[in-house]
Write a protein that holds these residues in place. Structure first.
Motif, PDB file in Angstrom:
ATOM      1  N   GLY A   1      40.248  46.702  38.750  1.00  0.00           N
ATOM      2  CA  GLY A   1      39.910  45.646  39.701  1.00  0.00           C
ATOM      3  C   GLY A   1      39.684  46.184  41.098  1.00  0.00           C
ATOM      4  N   LEU A   2      40.536  47.104  41.524  1.00  0.00           N
ATOM      5  CA  LEU A   2      40.389  47.683  42.868  1.00  0.00           C
ATOM      6  C   LEU A   2      39.108  48.496  42.985  1.00  0.00           C
ATOM      7  CD1 LEU A   2      44.071  48.822  43.608  1.00  0.00           C
ATOM      8  CD2 LEU A   2      42.822  46.936  44.678  1.00  0.00           C
ATOM      9  N   VAL A   3      38.777  49.255  41.958  1.00  0.00           N
ATOM     10  CA  VAL A   3      37.554  50.074  41.996  1.00  0.00           C
ATOM     11  C   VAL A   3      36.323  49.195  42.163  1.00  0.00           C
ATOM     12  CG1 VAL A   3      36.063  51.587  40.637  1.00  0.00           C
ATOM     13  CG2 VAL A   3      38.525  52.023  40.725  1.00  0.00           C
ATOM     14  N   GLU A   4      36.296  48.053  41.462  1.00  0.00           N
ATOM     15  CA  GLU A   4      35.108  47.191  41.468  1.00  0.00           C
ATOM     16  C   GLU A   4      35.075  46.199  42.620  1.00  0.00           C
ATOM     17  OE1 GLU A   4      32.457  47.212  39.538  1.00  0.00           O
ATOM     18  OE2 GLU A   4      33.121  48.884  38.286  1.00  0.00           O
ATOM     19  N   ALA A   5      36.196  45.983  43.285  1.00  0.00           N
ATOM     20  CA  ALA A   5      36.279  44.951  44.322  1.00  0.00           C
ATOM     21  C   ALA A   5      35.426  45.300  45.536  1.00  0.00           C
ATOM     22  CB  ALA A   5      37.731  44.760  44.746  1.00  0.00           C
ATOM     23  N   SER A   6      34.913  44.270  46.190  1.00  0.00           N
ATOM     24  CA  SER A   6      34.072  44.474  47.371  1.00  0.00           C
ATOM     25  C   SER A   6      34.828  44.252  48.673  1.00  0.00           C
ATOM     26  CB  SER A   6      32.855  43.545  47.312  1.00  0.00           C
ATOM     27  OG  SER A   6      33.266  42.194  47.295  1.00  0.00           O
ATOM     28  N   SER A   7      36.136  43.954  48.603  1.00  0.00           N
ATOM     29  CA  SER A   7      36.934  43.791  49.818  1.00  0.00           C
ATOM     30  C   SER A   7      38.072  44.809  49.832  1.00  0.00           C
ATOM     31  CB  SER A   7      37.510  42.370  49.913  1.00  0.00           C
ATOM     32  OG  SER A   7      38.382  42.094  48.839  1.00  0.00           O
ATOM     33  N   GLN A   8      38.630  45.030  51.010  1.00  0.00           N
ATOM     34  CA  GLN A   8      39.709  46.010  51.152  1.00  0.00           C
ATOM     35  C   GLN A   8      40.973  45.557  50.429  1.00  0.00           C
ATOM     36  OE1 GLN A   8      41.000  46.697  55.190  1.00  0.00           O
ATOM     37  NE2 GLN A   8      42.792  47.857  54.559  1.00  0.00           N
ATOM     38  N   TYR A   9      41.381  44.307  50.685  1.00  0.00           N
ATOM     39  CA  TYR A   9      42.549  43.750  50.002  1.00  0.00           C
ATOM     40  C   TYR A   9      42.080  42.825  48.884  1.00  0.00           C
ATOM     41  CZ  TYR A   9      45.844  45.537  53.457  1.00  0.00           C
ATOM     42  OH  TYR A   9      46.600  46.360  54.250  1.00  0.00           O
ATOM     43  N   VAL A  10      42.773  42.926  47.755  1.00  0.00           N
ATOM     44  CA  VAL A  10      42.353  42.214  46.552  1.00  0.00           C
ATOM     45  C   VAL A  10      43.539  41.430  46.016  1.00  0.00           C
ATOM     46  CG1 VAL A  10      41.334  42.461  44.254  1.00  0.00           C
ATOM     47  CG2 VAL A  10      40.772  44.121  46.060  1.00  0.00           C
ATOM     48  N   TYR A  11      43.314  40.152  45.758  1.00  0.00           N
ATOM     49  CA  TYR A  11      44.364  39.296  45.194  1.00  0.00           C
ATOM     50  C   TYR A  11      44.382  39.448  43.681  1.00  0.00           C
ATOM     51  CZ  TYR A  11      46.899  35.105  43.781  1.00  0.00           C
ATOM     52  OH  TYR A  11      47.786  34.238  43.195  1.00  0.00           O
ATOM     53  N   PHE A  12      45.593  39.606  43.103  1.00  0.00           N
ATOM     54  CA  PHE A  12      45.728  39.781  41.660  1.00  0.00           C
ATOM     55  C   PHE A  12      46.623  38.701  41.063  1.00  0.00           C
ATOM     56  CE2 PHE A  12      44.189  43.952  42.702  1.00  0.00           C
ATOM     57  CZ  PHE A  12      43.557  44.402  41.562  1.00  0.00           C
ATOM     58  N   VAL A  13      46.160  38.165  39.924  1.00  0.00           N
ATOM     59  CA  VAL A  13      46.944  37.206  39.157  1.00  0.00           C
ATOM     60  C   VAL A  13      46.683  37.494  37.675  1.00  0.00           C
ATOM     61  CG1 VAL A  13      45.145  35.421  39.067  1.00  0.00           C
ATOM     62  CG2 VAL A  13      47.561  34.736  39.005  1.00  0.00           C
ATOM     63  N   ALA A  14      47.633  37.137  36.812  1.00  0.00           N
ATOM     64  CA  ALA A  14      47.443  37.329  35.376  1.00  0.00           C
ATOM     65  C   ALA A  14      46.893  36.057  34.747  1.00  0.00           C
ATOM     66  CB  ALA A  14      48.768  37.711  34.720  1.00  0.00           C
ATOM     67  N   CYS A  15      46.211  36.208  33.635  1.00  0.00           N
ATOM     68  CA  CYS A  15      45.519  35.065  33.004  1.00  0.00           C
ATOM     69  C   CYS A  15      46.478  34.053  32.402  1.00  0.00           C
ATOM     70  CB  CYS A  15      44.551  35.556  31.930  1.00  0.00           C
ATOM     71  SG  CYS A  15      45.350  36.200  30.432  1.00  0.00           S
ATOM     72  N   ASP A  16      47.784  34.395  32.327  1.00  0.00           N
ATOM     73  CA  ASP A  16      48.765  33.456  31.772  1.00  0.00           C
ATOM     74  C   ASP A  16      49.631  32.823  32.856  1.00  0.00           C
ATOM     75  OD1 ASP A  16      50.262  35.629  32.514  1.00  0.00           O
ATOM     76  OD2 ASP A  16      51.322  35.850  30.613  1.00  0.00           O
ATOM     77  N   MET A  17      49.180  32.896  34.119  1.00  0.00           N
ATOM     78  CA  MET A  17      49.915  32.304  35.244  1.00  0.00           C
ATOM     79  C   MET A  17      49.184  31.034  35.687  1.00  0.00           C
ATOM     80  SD  MET A  17      50.901  35.796  37.359  1.00  0.00           S
ATOM     81  CE  MET A  17      51.915  34.974  38.603  1.00  0.00           C
ATOM     82  N   PRO A  18      49.664  29.860  35.288  1.00  0.00           N
ATOM     83  CA  PRO A  18      48.877  28.640  35.471  1.00  0.00           C
ATOM     84  C   PRO A  18      48.910  28.018  36.857  1.00  0.00           C
ATOM     85  CG  PRO A  18      50.920  28.131  34.334  1.00  0.00           C
ATOM     86  CD  PRO A  18      50.879  29.629  34.489  1.00  0.00           C
ATOM     87  N   ASN A  19      49.877  28.411  37.692  1.00  0.00           N
ATOM     88  CA  ASN A  19      50.096  27.671  38.937  1.00  0.00           C
ATOM     89  C   ASN A  19      49.657  28.451  40.174  1.00  0.00           C
ATOM     90  OD1 ASN A  19      51.331  25.464  37.543  1.00  0.00           O
ATOM     91  ND2 ASN A  19      53.201  26.686  37.374  1.00  0.00           N
ATOM     92  N   ILE A  20      48.377  28.410  40.460  1.00  0.00           N
ATOM     93  CA  ILE A  20      47.851  29.032  41.669  1.00  0.00           C
ATOM     94  C   ILE A  20      48.277  28.213  42.883  1.00  0.00           C
ATOM     95  CG2 ILE A  20      45.733  29.556  42.950  1.00  0.00           C
ATOM     96  CD1 ILE A  20      46.088  31.482  40.749  1.00  0.00           C
ATOM     97  N   ASN A  21      48.865  28.881  43.871  1.00  0.00           N
ATOM     98  CA  ASN A  21      49.300  28.208  45.094  1.00  0.00           C
ATOM     99  C   ASN A  21      48.425  28.701  46.247  1.00  0.00           C
ATOM    100  OD1 ASN A  21      50.745  27.572  47.556  1.00  0.00           O
ATOM    101  ND2 ASN A  21      52.538  27.128  46.295  1.00  0.00           N
ATOM    102  N   LEU A  22      47.406  27.937  46.574  1.00  0.00           N
ATOM    103  CA  LEU A  22      46.439  28.364  47.579  1.00  0.00           C
ATOM    104  C   LEU A  22      47.068  28.510  48.960  1.00  0.00           C
ATOM    105  CD1 LEU A  22      43.279  26.286  46.575  1.00  0.00           C
ATOM    106  CD2 LEU A  22      43.879  28.627  45.923  1.00  0.00           C
ATOM    107  N   ASP A  23      48.045  27.661  49.273  1.00  0.00           N
ATOM    108  CA  ASP A  23      48.711  27.766  50.580  1.00  0.00           C
ATOM    109  C   ASP A  23      49.454  29.091  50.692  1.00  0.00           C
ATOM    110  OD1 ASP A  23      47.812  25.334  51.519  1.00  0.00           O
ATOM    111  OD2 ASP A  23      49.568  24.230  50.820  1.00  0.00           O
TER     112      ASP A  23
END
Length: 201
Positions: free
Chosen positions: A81-103
């Motif tokens: 993910g880091l190699v392919e990302a276009s930004s310096q900092y990259v947010y990571f989450v797993a596909c089995d984590m249902p509760n994204i907290n945007l705040d």
């Protein structure tokens, strides 16, 4: 390069305890990973899915990639993910984590704006939560060295790097019951989560 802009969903686990591929998890007849992509699209310009089953994502407009260093667990996915990302900092989450907290994601980004570290990670007591976290592209070489030593633990790598830690007490302001770090590993956990959602409705 933009400081922020990319989110990565790691979807390459073996799903042994679930009994079926967690990339196919559904909540209310909708694939969980599609819910994640939609929510993350509110904050990020680029969504990357790291998967060992690219055939699950035919027709997707997001970037679908596979591990570049194969068979080394979650660190392989973080690396890809880091190699392919276009930004310096990259947010990571797993596909089995249902509760994204945007705040909370906005809160982490704000903390990272004026400091220079390789990751922003939340503590749970003395432990760390490796996902629902930010990692920097500056970690790529560190991960490669770690993996060439046949060391796969995210924790053992993180403890060697300059990291900004958010303490549990502060994180619980955003998620008192810690559900933004929930991941669904078993059918029981999946059924309990579905029941919780249905009761809220």
């Amino acid at each position: 390069m933009k400081k922020f802009g990319t989110a990565v969903i790691l979807a390459g686990g073996k799903s042994k305890r679930m009994g079926f591929d967690k990339q196919l998890l559904k909540i209310n007849e909708r694939r969980l990973i599609d819910n994640l992509r939609k929510k993350l699209g509110d904050l990020f310009d680029e969504i990357i899915v790291v998967t060992n089953k690219s055939e699950y994502y035919l027709g997707y407009t997001d970037k679908i990639i596979t591990d570049k260093i194969v068979g080394k667990g979650p660190l392989s996915g973080i690396h890809a993910g880091l190699v392919e990302a276009s930004s310096q900092y990259v947010y990571f989450v797993a596909c089995d984590m249902p509760n994204i907290n945007l705040d909370y994601i906005r809160f982490m980004k704000k903390r990272l704006e004026k400091i220079s570290v390789k990751a922003c990670i939340t503590k749970f007591g003395k432990w760390i939560e490796p996902f629902n976290a930010f990692y920097s592209k500056e970690m790529i070489d560190d991960i490669e060295k770690h993996l060439t030593q046949n060391r796969r633990s995210v924790n053992s790598l993180i403890h060697k790097l300059p990291v900004y830690y958010i303490e549990e007490e502060e994180a619980r302001i955003f998620s008192p019951n810690w559900d933004m770090f929930l991941n669904l590993n078993t059918k029981k956990e999946l059924n309990d989560y579905r029941n919780t959602i249905n009761n809220q409705d």
